[in-house]
Design an enzyme around this catalytic site. Structure first.
Site, PDB file in Angstrom:
ATOM      1  N   ARG A  53      40.069  42.365  39.850  1.00  0.00           N
ATOM      2  CA  ARG A  53      38.865  42.002  39.096  1.00  0.00           C
ATOM      3  C   ARG A  53      38.105  40.830  39.700  1.00  0.00           C
ATOM      4  NH1 ARG A  53      42.105  44.525  36.037  1.00  0.00           N
ATOM      5  NH2 ARG A  53      43.611  43.158  37.016  1.00  0.00           N
ATOM      6  N   THR A  54      38.814  39.772  40.018  1.00  0.00           N
ATOM      7  CA  THR A  54      38.107  38.567  40.462  1.00  0.00           C
ATOM      8  C   THR A  54      37.350  38.865  41.757  1.00  0.00           C
ATOM      9  OG1 THR A  54      39.825  37.251  39.420  1.00  0.00           O
ATOM     10  CG2 THR A  54      38.400  36.103  40.970  1.00  0.00           C
ATOM     11  N   LYS A  82      49.048  34.985  62.341  1.00  0.00           N
ATOM     12  CA  LYS A  82      49.286  34.356  63.657  1.00  0.00           C
ATOM     13  C   LYS A  82      49.566  32.865  63.507  1.00  0.00           C
ATOM     14  CE  LYS A  82      45.971  37.452  65.911  1.00  0.00           C
ATOM     15  NZ  LYS A  82      44.670  37.464  66.597  1.00  0.00           N
ATOM     16  N   ARG A 103      41.230  32.507  46.459  1.00  0.00           N
ATOM     17  CA  ARG A 103      42.460  32.532  45.662  1.00  0.00           C
ATOM     18  C   ARG A 103      43.611  32.264  46.604  1.00  0.00           C
ATOM     19  NH1 ARG A 103      43.870  37.274  41.562  1.00  0.00           N
ATOM     20  NH2 ARG A 103      42.459  35.973  40.336  1.00  0.00           N
ATOM     21  N   HIS A 131      42.002  28.384  36.952  1.00  0.00           N
ATOM     22  CA  HIS A 131      41.246  29.613  37.199  1.00  0.00           C
ATOM     23  C   HIS A 131      39.919  29.500  36.446  1.00  0.00           C
ATOM     24  CE1 HIS A 131      40.344  33.641  38.229  1.00  0.00           C
ATOM     25  NE2 HIS A 131      41.446  34.260  37.843  1.00  0.00           N
TER      26      HIS A 131
HETATM   27  C1  NCD Z   1      44.838  36.606  36.315  1.00  0.00           C
HETATM   28  C2  NCD Z   1      45.233  35.721  37.477  1.00  0.00           C
HETATM   29  O1  NCD Z   1      45.140  36.153  38.633  1.00  0.00           O
HETATM   30  O2  NCD Z   1      45.573  34.588  37.202  1.00  0.00           O
HETATM   31  N1  NCD Z   1      44.118  37.742  36.680  1.00  0.00           N
HETATM   32  C3  NCD Z   1      42.756  37.685  36.763  1.00  0.00           C
HETATM   33  O3  NCD Z   1      42.189  36.915  37.511  1.00  0.00           O
HETATM   34  N2  NCD Z   1      42.065  38.478  35.943  1.00  0.00           N
HETATM   35  C4  NCD Z   1      45.938  36.907  35.388  1.00  0.00           C
HETATM   36  C5  NCD Z   1      47.218  37.502  35.902  1.00  0.00           C
HETATM   37  O4  NCD Z   1      47.365  37.790  37.088  1.00  0.00           O
HETATM   38  O5  NCD Z   1      48.103  37.685  35.070  1.00  0.00           O
END
Ligand code: NCD
Length: 315
Positions: A53-54, A82, A103, A131
């Site tokens: 999703r992100t 590498k 991320r 987040h």
């Molecule tokens: C979350 C995350 O990556 O922290 N997912 C997201 O971004 N929608 C929640 C999760 O992974 O449980």
């Protein structure tokens, strides 16, 4: 240029104004109006951990606004294997792009990247840290359902120890005067330093191991996945796996306008019987990631979202 690393980077006024921008961008996110506000801009997507999703909603947001995206792609096929350091990767992508969504499994990595970059960094999750872009779409979803963020009663349930979404969200909700109920097994309690920080901001928090008892007067129930990948010991995970499972039959006494949220992916915390109830809001919430991220991209790139956006009708 400063990015968005934690919710501390935004004041309450800025949050509300970004949510207002996001609301006006709905026809663009739904493909009914084309508004190339970000034409000529490039987003760098650097995801060192899995994401659906992100990553995809950042990409959708950018493209719906006429911008473009370059992806690091699978870490296994990048120079990371590498031995390239995060510092070097950032130095380089910084030159290719106007803004970076990142991320990373290490807590603090987003701040480290921001210190190394000239372009704004959007923290798309740093280990068990924060987040904040998820929090913006969560706040959008809550405001959409309740018309306000102020003074709501919100249950945050599941993995409060490792869940970065609830770390950022509880901070923001506290600043809007919400009453918070933290429901988790003992092993997965909200970290003490976060509870202390919330208390400093005037939090009204109750901690419990029992989820169902609080549902009747809640306005929002925010479920989370147990973050299996953060456990050092598989046995510890087995002890808490499946701790909370919400079924449609648990919702009979709930307020009519109570909403159930989940950042997704879900494992077994929300039974599919909940999906068809009036309370389920998690798929809408995932869609809202597009508008919230559109508004954030515009804000951090210094592009003003017009006060009036014509709705072009059927796509
Ligand atoms: C979350 C995350 O990556 O922290 N997912 C997201 O971004 N929608 C929640 C999760 O992974 O449980």
């Amino acid at each position: 240029m400063p990015g968005l690393i934690t919710m501390d980077d935004l004041s309450n006024e800025e949050i509300m104004s970004i949510l207002d921008d996001a609301e006006r961008l709905l026809p663009v996110a739904e493909g009914r109006t084309y508004l190339p506000l970000l034409q000529g801009k490039i987003l760098g997507n650097l995801f060192f951990e899995p994401s659906t999703r992100t990553r995809m909603s950042f990409e959708t947001a950018m493209k719906r606004l006429g911008g473009d995206v370059v992806n690091l792609g699978d870490v296994k096929t990048s120079s990371v294997v590498k031995g390239e350091t995060l510092y070097d990767t950032i130095q380089m992508v910084d030159g290719y792009t106007d803004i970076i969504a990142m991320r990373h499994p290490r807590q603090g990595a987003a701040q480290y990247a921001q210190d190394a970059a000239r372009v704004p960094i959007l923290n798309g999750g740093d280990g068990a840290g924060h987040h904040p872009t998820q929090t913006m779409l969560d706040l959008f979803t809550i405001r959409q359902a309740h018309g306000t963020l102020e003074g709501l009663k919100v249950i945050l349930a599941g993995d409060l120890r490792y869940g970065r979404t609830v770390h950022s969200l509880s901070h923001a909700l506290t600043r809007f005067g919400c009453e918070l109920i933290f429901a988790s097994p003992e092993l997965l309690k909200m970290p003490t330093e976060i509870v202390n920080d919330l208390t400093k901001h005037g939090a009204n928090v109750t901690e419990t191991e029992e989820l169902l008892g609080s549902i009747a007067d809640a306005d929002v129930v925010y479920m989370t996945r147990i973050q299996k990948e953060r456990f050092a010991d598989e046995d510890e995970y087995t002890k808490v796996a499946g701790a909370y499972k919400l079924h449609a039959s648990n919702l009979e006494g709930a307020k009519e306008n109570m909403i159930i949220m989940h950042p997704l992916p879900r494992v077994d915390e929300i039974h599919p019987s909940v999906d068809g109830t009036r309370h389920a809001r998690y798929f809408q919430q995932a869609f809202n990631g597009v508008v919230a991220r559109m508004a954030l991209l515009c804000r951090l790139l210094g592009i003003k979202v017009p006060e009036v956006i014509a709705d072009g009708g059927e796509a």
